[in-house]
Design a protein around this motif. Structure first.
Motif, mmCIF file in Angstrom:
data_model
loop_
_atom_site.group_PDB
_atom_site.id
_atom_site.type_symbol
_atom_site.label_atom_id
_atom_site.label_comp_id
_atom_site.label_asym_id
_atom_site.label_seq_id
_atom_site.Cartn_x
_atom_site.Cartn_y
_atom_site.Cartn_z
ATOM 1 N N HIS A 1 0.699 -1.716 -0.256
ATOM 2 C CA HIS A 1 -0.097 0.291 0.009
ATOM 3 C C HIS A 1 0.614 1.035 -0.278
ATOM 4 O O HIS A 1 0.703 2.494 -0.504
ATOM 5 N N CYS A 2 1.547 1.510 0.358
ATOM 6 C CA CYS A 2 2.854 2.563 0.500
ATOM 7 C C CYS A 2 4.258 2.792 -0.815
ATOM 8 O O CYS A 2 4.303 3.549 -1.275
ATOM 9 N N ALA A 3 4.644 1.337 -1.020
ATOM 10 C CA ALA A 3 5.579 1.946 -2.054
ATOM 11 C C ALA A 3 5.583 1.872 -3.058
ATOM 12 O O ALA A 3 4.400 1.208 -3.883
ATOM 13 N N GLN A 4 6.469 3.063 -3.775
ATOM 14 C CA GLN A 4 5.990 2.302 -5.520
ATOM 15 C C GLN A 4 7.425 2.559 -6.282
ATOM 16 O O GLN A 4 8.765 2.815 -6.011
ATOM 17 N N TYR A 5 7.459 1.892 -7.324
ATOM 18 C CA TYR A 5 8.459 1.198 -7.675
ATOM 19 C C TYR A 5 7.743 1.747 -9.356
ATOM 20 O O TYR A 5 7.118 0.937 -10.045
ATOM 21 N N ALA B 1 14.870 -4.227 -13.429
ATOM 22 C CA ALA B 1 15.843 -4.738 -14.207
ATOM 23 C C ALA B 1 16.790 -3.679 -13.267
ATOM 24 O O ALA B 1 18.088 -3.342 -13.483
ATOM 25 N N ASP B 2 16.309 -3.392 -12.231
ATOM 26 C CA ASP B 2 17.864 -2.065 -11.120
ATOM 27 C C ASP B 2 18.955 -3.143 -10.735
ATOM 28 O O ASP B 2 18.226 -4.157 -10.313
ATOM 29 N N GLY C 1 19.831 -7.469 -4.062
ATOM 30 C CA GLY C 1 18.705 -8.544 -3.122
ATOM 31 C C GLY C 1 18.294 -9.615 -3.219
ATOM 32 O O GLY C 1 18.693 -9.860 -2.437
ATOM 33 N N VAL C 2 17.717 -10.102 -4.561
ATOM 34 C CA VAL C 2 17.481 -11.253 -4.577
ATOM 35 C C VAL C 2 18.090 -12.213 -4.699
ATOM 36 O O VAL C 2 18.156 -13.134 -4.039
ATOM 37 N N LEU C 3 19.596 -11.873 -5.354
ATOM 38 C CA LEU C 3 20.312 -12.903 -4.718
ATOM 39 C C LEU C 3 20.648 -13.277 -3.717
ATOM 40 O O LEU C 3 20.990 -14.536 -3.070
ATOM 41 N N ALA D 1 16.496 -5.390 -1.772
ATOM 42 C CA ALA D 1 16.201 -5.534 -3.037
ATOM 43 C C ALA D 1 14.571 -4.168 -3.277
ATOM 44 O O ALA D 1 13.830 -4.117 -3.957
ATOM 45 N N THR D 2 14.206 -4.528 -1.910
ATOM 46 C CA THR D 2 12.524 -3.745 -1.308
ATOM 47 C C THR D 2 13.029 -1.961 -1.814
ATOM 48 O O THR D 2 12.525 -1.213 -1.503
#
Length: 252
Positions: free
Chosen positions: A130-134, A140-141, A147-149, A205-206
């Motif tokens: 509800h808050c994050a804006q990607y 691709a960033d 982060g995921v790795l 990642a986030t």
């Protein structure tokens, strides 16, 4: 549900403050828990498997319930929530807890842990949904990829280290043995190292305050435990590997 920015910041900074206070406490004296705690006969306990299941479940259940709220969530936020945070707590709730061979856990510890998991599950879920804006190119960033790795690398280390610890003893044994194999060849707290790497990978990642606050809190809470275990092993086992470090291979 709309973004509650003030509550997100309040919980995030509160989590960081709690972690730092815990670190100060660890620097003054050793926190008594787990193998270091002797329970009174009157202490109410739960079997280890049930305790872990109950305390970890809210961290998975609360975000899933937030997914059902009428407000349209961020698609990337939903993907990050389900692909990282919820993956970890699904494993902890339905796999780790059922394989656990630990000793009974005090009821109050289970309740406190469950409360924390509920609050943290809300914080991470609410922010990402509800808050994050990607933007459309976030996948691709380099921060997302790195982060995921790190998240999945840390999770693999954590799961493998738990497997080694779980199989050190035969069913019914209560003695402690020297962990061998995997990253335990380099550090005493390989399972803790894996989880710390996992949550800092999640934070990268986030790229958010709530995830960073959780990573810092995790470091402050479980990092010192690796030091306690390292000292315990050296005191208990004369043949404990002298070159093995506490938490960071070759360094610390």
């Amino acid at each position: 549900m709309h973004c509650c920015g003030f509550l997100v910041n309040l919980l995030s900074y509160g989590m960081i403050l709690t972690g730092l206070l815990q670190l100060v406490q660890h620097s003054k004296f050793q926190t008594i828990y787990g193998r270091y705690k002797v329970l009174a006969a009157s202490t109410r306990t739960l079997p280890a498997r049930l305790a872990w299941f109950l305390q970890e479940l809210p961290a998975l259940l609360v975000p899933v319930l937030l997914l059902l709220t009428p407000h349209k969530p961020s698609s990337m936020g939903r993907y990050l929530l389900l692909g990282t945070f919820c993956v970890h707590y699904f494993q902890r709730t339905f796999i780790y807890s059922l394989l656990n061979r630990g000793q009974p856990s005090p009821l109050y510890v289970t309740l406190l842990s469950g409360c924390f998991c509920s609050v943290n599950g809300f914080l991470q879920g609410h922010y990402l949904l509800h808050c994050a804006q990607y933007d459309d190119g976030w996948s691709a960033d380099y921060r997302y990829k790195t982060g995921v790795l790190l998240f999945y690398l840390g999770m693999a280390i954590n799961v493998h280290s738990d497997y080694i610890l779980r199989n050190l003893r035969k069913p019914g044994e209560v003695i402690y043995k020297i962990p061998k194999g995997g990253l335990f060849e380099y550090v005493s707290g390989a399972n803790y190292l894996g989880e710390i790497v996992e949550w800092f990978g999640y934070a990268i990642a986030t790229w958010s305050l709530p995830s960073l606050s959780f990573a810092i809190l995790s470091l402050c809470f479980i990092g010192p435990r690796a030091c306690y275990h390292h000292r315990y092993y050296h005191q208990k086992f004369k043949d404990y590997p002298r070159l093995r470090k506490a938490l960071i291979p070759f360094i610390f």
